[in-house]
Design an enzyme around this catalytic site. Structure first.
Site, PDB file in Angstrom:
ATOM      1  N   ASP A  23     -51.272   2.046  21.872  1.00 59.00           N
ATOM      2  CA  ASP A  23     -51.819   1.456  20.640  1.00 59.00           C
ATOM      3  C   ASP A  23     -51.564   2.245  19.359  1.00 59.00           C
ATOM      4  O   ASP A  23     -52.471   2.478  18.556  1.00 59.00           O
ATOM      5  CB  ASP A  23     -53.335   1.229  20.795  1.00 59.00           C
ATOM      6  CG  ASP A  23     -53.683   0.406  22.029  1.00 59.00           C
ATOM      7  OD1 ASP A  23     -52.780  -0.195  22.630  1.00 59.00           O
ATOM      8  OD2 ASP A  23     -54.871   0.385  22.385  1.00 59.00           O
ATOM      9  N   LYS A  83     -52.556  -6.303  25.088  1.00 62.24           N
ATOM     10  CA  LYS A  83     -53.765  -6.219  25.903  1.00 62.24           C
ATOM     11  C   LYS A  83     -54.998  -6.488  25.056  1.00 62.24           C
ATOM     12  O   LYS A  83     -54.963  -6.337  23.833  1.00 62.24           O
ATOM     13  CB  LYS A  83     -53.861  -4.854  26.585  1.00 62.24           C
ATOM     14  CG  LYS A  83     -53.983  -3.681  25.619  1.00 62.24           C
ATOM     15  CD  LYS A  83     -53.951  -2.349  26.337  1.00 62.24           C
ATOM     16  CE  LYS A  83     -54.201  -1.196  25.407  1.00 62.24           C
ATOM     17  NZ  LYS A  83     -55.500  -1.157  24.762  1.00 62.24           N
ATOM     18  N   CYS A 116     -59.361   3.746  24.278  1.00 61.65           N
ATOM     19  CA  CYS A 116     -58.300   3.290  25.187  1.00 61.65           C
ATOM     20  C   CYS A 116     -57.666   4.425  25.984  1.00 61.65           C
ATOM     21  O   CYS A 116     -57.416   4.280  27.182  1.00 61.65           O
ATOM     22  CB  CYS A 116     -57.238   2.518  24.412  1.00 61.65           C
ATOM     23  SG  CYS A 116     -57.887   1.006  23.652  1.00 61.65           S
TER      24      CYS A 116
END
Length: 186
Positions: A23, A83, A116
């Site tokens: 990310d 995601k 994450c």
């Protein structure tokens, strides 16, 4: 001398590793602590992985935009995995890609360290050796980054740095690979 299989206490083996970039996206990076250093080190890791042929997996959290251009341009043949879950393994495409690659050591970099990255690392630890590149992960606050690194270490992740990781996989000087990566470490 007999060389044994790597374990959590040993050096990283390149033939058994995959670099996971989590990310590093346009809408998230502007608010990340030490973002310039994080971007610089993620780019170094990706360039290094490309030089030595290390597999790379890239994720993008939905609604946070594309991977930042500085990183994306280094990832010509890597398709991002979109995601919605924070833990990458809860995304079937991610779990499938990791399974298909078939490596047992995950090298994690990206954002956010306390969300994450941490959830993915802690979930993976019973099944994988997990290495966190500490100068290539961050959060919106330094405090969350620090707490997450401590927590990941507590669960068994190995904490490393970009340069430490690069030299560990290179193993020796004087090779063509060593000459190719010198600009990355100078």
């Amino acid at each position: 001398m007999t060389v044994e299989q790597p374990n959590r206490q040993s050096l990283i083996a390149r033939e058994d590793s995959v670099l996971v970039i989590i990310d590093v996206q346009e809408k998230l990076l502007p608010v990340i602590s030490d973002k310039e250093k994080i971007v610089e080190n993620v780019v170094r890791l990706v360039r290094f992985a490309n030089i030595i042929g290390l597999p790379i997996v890239l994720t993008e959290q939905k609604r946070l935009g594309n991977t930042i251009p500085e990183v994306k341009k280094e990832l010509e043949n890597v398709q991002p995995i979109n995601k919605v879950h924070f833990n990458c393994f809860y995304c079937d495409d991610f779990a499938y890609r990791i399974d298909t690659i078939g490596k047992s050591t995950l090298i994690l970099a990206g954002a956010e360290a306390h969300i994450c990255v941490a959830q993915t690392a802690i979930f993976a630890l019973p099944h994988f050796n997990v290495h966190i590149i500490s100068d290539a992960v961050s959060s919106r606050t330094r405090e969350n980054r620090i707490v997450s690194i401590k927590r990941m270490r507590q669960y068994g992740a190995t904490i490393s740095s970009a340069e430490m990781f690069i030299y560990e996989l290179l193993q020796k000087a004087g090779t063509d690979e060593f000459k190719a990566i010198l600009p990355l470490v100078k």
